[in-house]
Design a protein around this motif. Structure first.
Motif, PDB file in Angstrom:
ATOM      1  N   TYR A  60      -3.240   5.109  -4.878  1.00 28.41           N
ATOM      2  CA  TYR A  60      -4.133   5.841  -3.983  1.00 28.41           C
ATOM      3  C   TYR A  60      -3.648   5.772  -2.541  1.00 28.41           C
ATOM      4  O   TYR A  60      -3.484   4.685  -1.989  1.00 28.41           O
ATOM      5  N   ASP A  61      -3.416   6.936  -1.951  1.00 28.70           N
ATOM      6  CA  ASP A  61      -2.995   6.977  -0.545  1.00 28.70           C
ATOM      7  C   ASP A  61      -3.940   7.798   0.331  1.00 28.70           C
ATOM      8  O   ASP A  61      -3.650   8.045   1.495  1.00 28.70           O
ATOM      9  N   GLY A  62      -5.057   8.222  -0.226  1.00 26.94           N
ATOM     10  CA  GLY A  62      -6.034   8.979   0.554  1.00 26.94           C
ATOM     11  C   GLY A  62      -5.777  10.465   0.637  1.00 26.94           C
ATOM     12  O   GLY A  62      -6.595  11.206   1.162  1.00 26.94           O
ATOM     13  N   SER A  63      -4.651  10.923   0.112  1.00 30.22           N
ATOM     14  CA  SER A  63      -4.331  12.352   0.138  1.00 30.22           C
ATOM     15  C   SER A  63      -5.225  13.115  -0.833  1.00 30.22           C
ATOM     16  O   SER A  63      -5.882  12.520  -1.700  1.00 30.22           O
ATOM     17  N   ASP A  64      -5.264  14.421  -0.702  1.00 33.50           N
ATOM     18  CA  ASP A  64      -6.037  15.244  -1.636  1.00 33.50           C
ATOM     19  C   ASP A  64      -5.537  15.056  -3.066  1.00 33.50           C
ATOM     20  O   ASP A  64      -6.327  15.042  -4.008  1.00 33.50           O
ATOM     21  N   HIS A  65      -4.231  14.889  -3.229  1.00 29.53           N
ATOM     22  CA  HIS A  65      -3.658  14.682  -4.567  1.00 29.53           C
ATOM     23  C   HIS A  65      -4.110  13.336  -5.139  1.00 29.53           C
ATOM     24  O   HIS A  65      -4.412  13.236  -6.326  1.00 29.53           O
ATOM     25  N   ALA A  66      -4.169  12.315  -4.293  1.00 28.33           N
ATOM     26  CA  ALA A  66      -4.633  11.005  -4.755  1.00 28.33           C
ATOM     27  C   ALA A  66      -6.116  11.057  -5.106  1.00 28.33           C
ATOM     28  O   ALA A  66      -6.548  10.428  -6.075  1.00 28.33           O
ATOM     29  N   LYS A  67      -6.887  11.811  -4.337  1.00 28.42           N
ATOM     30  CA  LYS A  67      -8.312  11.958  -4.640  1.00 28.42           C
ATOM     31  C   LYS A  67      -8.505  12.667  -5.977  1.00 28.42           C
ATOM     32  O   LYS A  67      -9.396  12.304  -6.755  1.00 28.42           O
ATOM     33  N   ALA A  68      -7.655  13.657  -6.268  1.00 31.43           N
ATOM     34  CA  ALA A  68      -7.730  14.346  -7.563  1.00 31.43           C
ATOM     35  C   ALA A  68      -7.358  13.382  -8.693  1.00 31.43           C
ATOM     36  O   ALA A  68      -7.987  13.386  -9.760  1.00 31.43           O
ATOM     37  N   ALA A  69      -6.354  12.538  -8.469  1.00 32.45           N
ATOM     38  CA  ALA A  69      -5.961  11.548  -9.474  1.00 32.45           C
ATOM     39  C   ALA A  69      -7.090  10.549  -9.699  1.00 32.45           C
ATOM     40  O   ALA A  69      -7.390  10.175 -10.840  1.00 32.45           O
ATOM     41  N   LEU A  70      -7.746  10.143  -8.626  1.00 34.32           N
ATOM     42  CA  LEU A  70      -8.866   9.214  -8.743  1.00 34.32           C
ATOM     43  C   LEU A  70      -9.994   9.834  -9.555  1.00 34.32           C
ATOM     44  O   LEU A  70     -10.603   9.155 -10.382  1.00 34.32           O
ATOM     45  N   GLU A  71     -10.241  11.114  -9.362  1.00 36.25           N
ATOM     46  CA  GLU A  71     -11.314  11.775 -10.123  1.00 36.25           C
ATOM     47  C   GLU A  71     -10.983  11.816 -11.617  1.00 36.25           C
ATOM     48  O   GLU A  71     -11.862  11.629 -12.454  1.00 36.25           O
ATOM     49  N   VAL A  72      -9.720  12.025 -11.963  1.00 35.64           N
ATOM     50  CA  VAL A  72      -9.319  12.003 -13.373  1.00 35.64           C
ATOM     51  C   VAL A  72      -9.558  10.610 -13.960  1.00 35.64           C
ATOM     52  O   VAL A  72     -10.129  10.467 -15.039  1.00 35.64           O
ATOM     53  N   ALA A  73      -9.139   9.579 -13.235  1.00 34.20           N
ATOM     54  CA  ALA A  73      -9.354   8.209 -13.708  1.00 34.20           C
ATOM     55  C   ALA A  73     -10.855   7.904 -13.797  1.00 34.20           C
ATOM     56  O   ALA A  73     -11.294   7.231 -14.736  1.00 34.20           O
ATOM     57  N   HIS A  74     -11.619   8.419 -12.855  1.00 36.46           N
ATOM     58  CA  HIS A  74     -13.075   8.246 -12.862  1.00 36.46           C
ATOM     59  C   HIS A  74     -13.666   8.823 -14.146  1.00 36.46           C
ATOM     60  O   HIS A  74     -14.527   8.201 -14.784  1.00 36.46           O
ATOM     61  N   GLN A  75     -13.203   9.978 -14.551  1.00 35.91           N
ATOM     62  CA  GLN A  75     -13.694  10.609 -15.783  1.00 35.91           C
ATOM     63  C   GLN A  75     -13.354   9.760 -17.008  1.00 35.91           C
ATOM     64  O   GLN A  75     -14.165   9.639 -17.927  1.00 35.91           O
ATOM     65  N   PHE A  76     -12.148   9.161 -17.026  1.00 40.15           N
ATOM     66  CA  PHE A  76     -11.799   8.242 -18.123  1.00 40.15           C
ATOM     67  C   PHE A  76     -12.802   7.095 -18.175  1.00 40.15           C
ATOM     68  O   PHE A  76     -13.278   6.713 -19.241  1.00 40.15           O
ATOM     69  N   ALA A  77     -13.102   6.521 -17.022  1.00 38.86           N
ATOM     70  CA  ALA A  77     -14.001   5.370 -16.968  1.00 38.86           C
ATOM     71  C   ALA A  77     -15.438   5.742 -17.318  1.00 38.86           C
ATOM     72  O   ALA A  77     -16.153   4.936 -17.914  1.00 38.86           O
ATOM     73  N   LEU A  78     -15.851   6.952 -16.962  1.00 43.58           N
ATOM     74  CA  LEU A  78     -17.196   7.396 -17.333  1.00 43.58           C
ATOM     75  C   LEU A  78     -17.313   7.619 -18.841  1.00 43.58           C
ATOM     76  O   LEU A  78     -18.364   7.401 -19.426  1.00 43.58           O
TER      77      LEU A  78
END
Length: 168
Positions: A22-40
């Protein structure tokens, strides 16, 4: 045989410990959302957000033979203060990112900022040392279709045997 088009698929998670670069970029935020969906989708999934902070006295673009060029000793004291400010900023960025992970027990989320002159090696090393089974990261190539993945994503893939999911 799997479900038909009219039947719902049941997600079978094969990942339980996901590292998000995670570097705070829009691309990192999109990656975080994908990982968030896995965790949900699976209460057994643990997320770790890792941010790499580049030392102020080393320009990430000034490397040769895999090693950083030495910093100017006369700037060391000033650079230490810059490093501390960069680390504080990185930790704040991580806190803000973790706060977006609604619906996940906080005990399943970790975050860490590390100072390192490159990003790929510490990402791959951290994943291996902490038993991660998937690395999720943004890709943001500056060269378009000719260079589909960013250089950090490509380097991480070269340095690990773990699956790397890139998100744009």
């Amino acid at each position: 045989m799997g479900p038909t088009a009219d039947e719902p698929w049941e997600a079978i998670m094969i990942f339980s410990n996901i590292l998000v670069a995670y570097d705070g970029s829009d691309h990192a935020k999109a990656a975080l959302e994908v990982a968030h969906q896995f965790a949900l989708a699976d209460e057994g999934v643990r997320l770790t957000l890792l941010t790499i902070v580049f030392p102020a006295d080393v320009d990430p673009g000034t490397f040769y033979d895999g090693g950083a060029m030495m910093p100017d000793p006369s700037t060391f004291e000033l650079d230490q203060e810059m490093d501390k400010a960069d680390q504080r900023h990185a930790r704040e960025q991580l806190r803000n990112a973790v706060a977006t992970l609604e619906g996940i027990d906080p005990s399943r989320i970790a975050s860490e900022a590390q100072v390192f002159p490159t990003a790929a090696e510490p990402i791959a090393d951290y994943a291996h040392q902490h038993g991660c089974d998937l690395i999720v990261m943004g890709r943001h190539s500056k060269r378009g279709i000719l260079d589909f993945l960013g250089s950090t994503a490509k380097s991480v893939m070269r340095k690990t045997s773990l699956p790397v999911l890139t998100v744009e």
